[in-house]
Design an enzyme around this catalytic site. Structure first.
Site, PDB file in Angstrom:
ATOM      1  N   ASP A 472     -20.679  -3.553   1.989  1.00 29.13           N
ATOM      2  CA  ASP A 472     -19.227  -3.661   1.848  1.00 29.13           C
ATOM      3  C   ASP A 472     -18.694  -4.882   2.592  1.00 29.13           C
ATOM      4  O   ASP A 472     -19.353  -5.424   3.475  1.00 29.13           O
ATOM      5  CB  ASP A 472     -18.587  -2.373   2.387  1.00 29.13           C
ATOM      6  CG  ASP A 472     -17.303  -2.016   1.665  1.00 29.13           C
ATOM      7  OD1 ASP A 472     -16.702  -2.895   1.028  1.00 29.13           O
ATOM      8  OD2 ASP A 472     -16.894  -0.845   1.738  1.00 29.13           O
ATOM      9  N   ASP A 542     -11.719   0.377  -5.950  1.00 34.31           N
ATOM     10  CA  ASP A 542     -11.443   1.610  -5.210  1.00 34.31           C
ATOM     11  C   ASP A 542     -10.559   2.548  -6.023  1.00 34.31           C
ATOM     12  O   ASP A 542     -10.375   3.698  -5.646  1.00 34.31           O
ATOM     13  CB  ASP A 542     -10.753   1.290  -3.870  1.00 34.31           C
ATOM     14  CG  ASP A 542     -11.769   0.931  -2.791  1.00 34.31           C
ATOM     15  OD1 ASP A 542     -12.980   1.135  -3.009  1.00 34.31           O
ATOM     16  OD2 ASP A 542     -11.344   0.443  -1.729  1.00 34.31           O
TER      17      ASP A 542
HETATM   18  C1  GLA Z   1     -14.045   0.282   1.154  1.00 33.31           C
HETATM   19  C2  GLA Z   1     -14.845   0.632  -0.074  1.00 33.31           C
HETATM   20  C3  GLA Z   1     -14.886   2.127  -0.281  1.00 33.31           C
HETATM   21  C4  GLA Z   1     -15.453   2.790   0.945  1.00 33.31           C
HETATM   22  C5  GLA Z   1     -14.664   2.363   2.172  1.00 33.31           C
HETATM   23  C6  GLA Z   1     -15.315   2.858   3.447  1.00 33.31           C
HETATM   24  O1  GLA Z   1     -12.698   0.560   0.973  1.00 33.31           O
HETATM   25  O2  GLA Z   1     -14.318  -0.026  -1.193  1.00 33.31           O
HETATM   26  O3  GLA Z   1     -15.640   2.455  -1.409  1.00 33.31           O
HETATM   27  O4  GLA Z   1     -16.810   2.453   1.086  1.00 33.31           O
HETATM   28  O5  GLA Z   1     -14.551   0.975   2.284  1.00 33.31           O
HETATM   29  O6  GLA Z   1     -14.594   2.507   4.559  1.00 33.31           O
END
Ligand code: GLA
Length: 724
Positions: A472, A542
């Site tokens: 990420d 997301d």
């Molecule tokens: C980001 C990612 C999510 C999740 C969060 C965790 O927002 O896009 O899918 O993994 O971080 O903090």
């Protein structure tokens, strides 16, 4: 079969689908002649007449002649009044560059790019043109390749300071494409968090227009891509040219109609605040750019990009291979879990038939929310007393693979790492640090930071035995400064960051060849062709709401195939939009990507869990067709309230159709959806209705799609060719 033909001063790159032609003008100026569907031969007289050159073939740069000439790698300041691709400040403070062709080599194989991801493959023809600016000694190598199997040309530039004095490169784009007319519409992808890659289309007008990022990543807001389509062109008809950059950092993609009614498109590293010192003997490699041509509409361009990435960019290990159907813990547990909770979620996932359980954020340091611990990649023993090893083993004992989340490029000010290495983040001394999601960014350009990241990720993978890692990256750049660079090199920080990131990824994918890496950046904030060289799939957004996702996945498919698009079924009411959509529609939409779940299966009813078992079986059975079939967009969610797409197998014997509608229309007829990509001469049975239709009628008349009432009705049909 790709080939490079050299005749009459022309360089003609050609395969079965396309041609790309350049010409060396008298004096060595490199002109661009043609890019588009394949031509047998090209007569340069057209170009010369169009550009106002004398009919006798002579050429001089006098009288501002460069302003009308279509050029291959132009710079501003010697008569061409358009934006250039290259700006270099010489020791005397001036910035004009006059490149003349020195040598041309047809290469045996396509060379790799130093430190950067790029397309690869033996089935190509490759050309290197070396140009020189006599005033500064700057040399520019233009590297081209054309593959046998793609309607695409890839190209990049390598700058070498062959002079005696330092140079400062303030712009070095990867691609310039001069087109002889401006009768085009510009297509770009833009958005924001939870609404990535909406499709925008508008008329080309004089002046620079396009998209860019200075966020330090390709970004949620824009994609390193542009396409030009004829005004009458559609999804399935008309000439289209698309350009994409194989790069994950700051970029610019622009096009302008010129004063003479031509057009110039360019793509490359964003030159705003970019300044790269090139000492004598040093080299700077630009990222590779890909040009894809279609005379079968925007869909043809997309399939060209899909094929280019699938056959020549994505990690070989994962190509044409099934991907594990996963369940991710994020929306099921967020930061609130312990070993027992995770194991019980994993057990429910195993019961559904899922193949991989992924523990998302919250397992390290003292990470009970997003304010601390990034950089402290030691397990939180309060939550996981048996460590990563025991959790991984318990998940594997359930018959699942184990996967894990990390955000390796980040550092929380509230962390042991920060206390030990406060100088490891991007920072401008004397200025207040600006956090984003409460975190700072590691300076990936530093060798010690790169070693730390490789070591932390390697240790996490080893300790957990994970076969999957979600990588990420959750904030934009600010305070762009590096503690290890002198003032005159601070303009190099964002690109050095990318080179550092790629070096780290390269080390990790080599050390862990069997680990599946999935990219993520607050959803799809760095979903680009650069990262896809290392990670074969990317969390698309997301926003997991089925209707919103239709738009996001539709836009993403402009450039990327379903095998790269991370798509999961999530709970309702949806955590981002609060909307309740039917389970079957959330399923239908997630089938448009790698497929998985982002929910707590324990919270579902027995009937829903039974439905999930059926879904997993279906997703698995149709996986190769969905991920690797030819992808056709049928109905655009940006033009109405319905979305439809289909995947067709290479032999056109099988297809999968998905249709989703936002809201039912009372007192209306069920929609007819015209299919694409089938064999007109074949007959197809729709598995779900038992009806048999000709491929021709399905493509000409369409298929009646009776959608149910209510919000977000959908249908998924499987078609199979039948012998009759
Ligand atoms: C980001 C990612 C999510 C999740 C969060 C965790 O927002 O896009 O899918 O993994 O971080 O903090």
């Amino acid at each position: 079969m790709a080939e490079i033909i050299r005749e009459d001063g022309l360089f003609h790159l050609r395969n079965d689908a396309i041609s790309y032609v350049m010409r060396e003008m008298p004096g060595g100026v490199l002109a661009h002649l043609y890019a588009g569907p394949r031509l047998a031969r090209v007569n340069a007289a057209n170009l010369l007449a169009h550009a106002g050159m004398p009919a006798d073939g002579t050429f001089s740069v006098q009288e501002m002649a460069l302003d009308k000439l279509p050029r291959e790698y132009p710079s501003f300041g010697l008569g061409d009044m358009r934006e250039g691709a290259l700006t270099v400040r010489a020791a005397d403070g001036t910035t004009a560059v006059d490149l003349r062709l020195e040598t041309a080599e047809i290469l045996e194989t396509k060379p790799a790019l130093e430190g950067l991801p790029a397309t690869f493959g033996d089935d190509c023809a490759a050309l290197r043109l070396t140009l020189k600016d006599a005033h500064t000694g700057l040399k520019v190598e233009l590297n081209y390749a054309i593959y046998d199997d793609c309607p695409a040309v890839v190209r990049s530039a390598r700058l070498v300071n062959g002079g005696e004095a330092p140079l400062t490169v303030t712009r070095a784009f990867s691609l310039c494409l001069d087109l002889p007319d401006d009768d085009w519409q510009l297509i770009t992808l833009s958005g924001g968090w939870a609404r990535e890659r909406s499709v925008y289309r508008r008329a080309l007008v004089p002046g620079e227009q396009g998209v860019s990022s200075r966020n330090g990543a390709s970004s949620l807001q824009a994609s390193p891509f542009l396409a030009l389509a004829r005004p009458q062109g559609t999804e399935s008809a008309g000439e289209v040219v698309g350009a994409a950059l194989i790069y994950s950092g700051n970029f610019t993609a622009t096009v302008a109609a010129t004063q003479y009614g031509a057009a110039r498109a360019q793509i490359g590293i964003n030159d705003r605040d970019f300044a790269w010192q090139l000492l004598p003997g040093e080299a700077l490699q630009t990222p590779e750019a890909a040009l894809v041509f279609s005379d079968a509409g925007i869909g043809g361009m997309s399939r060209g990009f899909h094929r280019l990435w699938q056959n020549h960019l994505l990690p070989r290990r994962w190509m044409n291979r099934p991907r594990p159907i996963l369940l991710n813990s994020w929306e099921a547990a967020y930061f609130d879990f312990d070993e027992e909770k995770l194991v019980s979620i994993a057990a429910a996932a195993a019961e559904m038939g899922a193949e991989l359980f992924v523990m998302d954020d919250g397992w390290f340091g003292r990470r009970d929310d997003d304010t601390t611990s990034l950089g402290d990649w030691d397990v939180d023993a309060r939550k996981l007393p048996g460590g990563l090893g025991r959790l991984g083993d318990r998940v594997r004992a359930l018959g699942l693979q184990f996967g894990i989340w990390m955000e390796p490029e980040m550092i929380s000010p509230e962390s042991e790492l920060y206390r030990a290495h406060p100088d490891w983040c991007l920072r401008i001394p004397g200025r207040e640090d600006i956090t984003g999601r409460h975190q700072l960014i590691l300076d990936m350009g530093r060798a010690d930071v790169q070693d730390f990241v490789v070591e932390s990720v390697s240790r996490t993978l080893r300790d957990s035995g994970a076969s999957y890692l979600k990588w990420d990256m959750n904030r934009n750049f600010s305070n762009i400064g590096s503690a290890v660079l002198p003032p005159e090199r601070q303009g190099e920080v964002p690109h050095r960051y990318m080179l550092g990131l790629y070096a780290v990824m390269e080390r990790l994918v080599r050390a862990f060849p069997d680990v599946l890496f999935e990219g993520c950046s607050s959803g799809g904030g760095r979903f680009d062709a650069g990262l896809l060289y290392y990670v074969p799939q990317y969390w698309c957004s997301d926003d997991t709401d089925a209707l919103r996702r239709c738009r996001i996945q539709y836009g993403t498919s402009m450039l990327f195939p379903p095998s790269t698009i991370g798509a999961h079924v999530s709970a309702v009411p949806n955590h981002q939009t609060g909307v309740v959509t039917p389970l079957e529609t959330r399923f239908a939409v997630a089938l448009g990507g790698t497929f998985g779940y982002e929910l707590d299966p324990r919270a579902l009813s027995p009937e829903e869990r039974e439905a999930l078992r059926g879904q997993v079986a279906f997703a698995s059975e149709t996986q190769m067709l969905r991920l690797y079939g030819d992808f056709y967009r049928l109905v655009s969610p940006f033009e109405g309230d319905m979305t439809a797409w289909m995947s067709v197998s290479a032999d056109r014997a099988e297809a999968l159709l998905t249709v989703v509608r936002d809201l039912s229309h009372p007192n209306s007829m069920p929609p007819m959806v015209r299919l694409q990509g089938l064999d007109a001469a074949k007959r197809y049975r729709v598995r779900e209705t038992g009806e048999v239709y000709g491929g021709d009628e399905l493509m000409r008349i369409g298929l009646c799609c009776p959608l149910g009432n209510g919000i977000a009705a959908s249908l998924v049909y499987r078609l199979a060719a039948v012998e009759e």
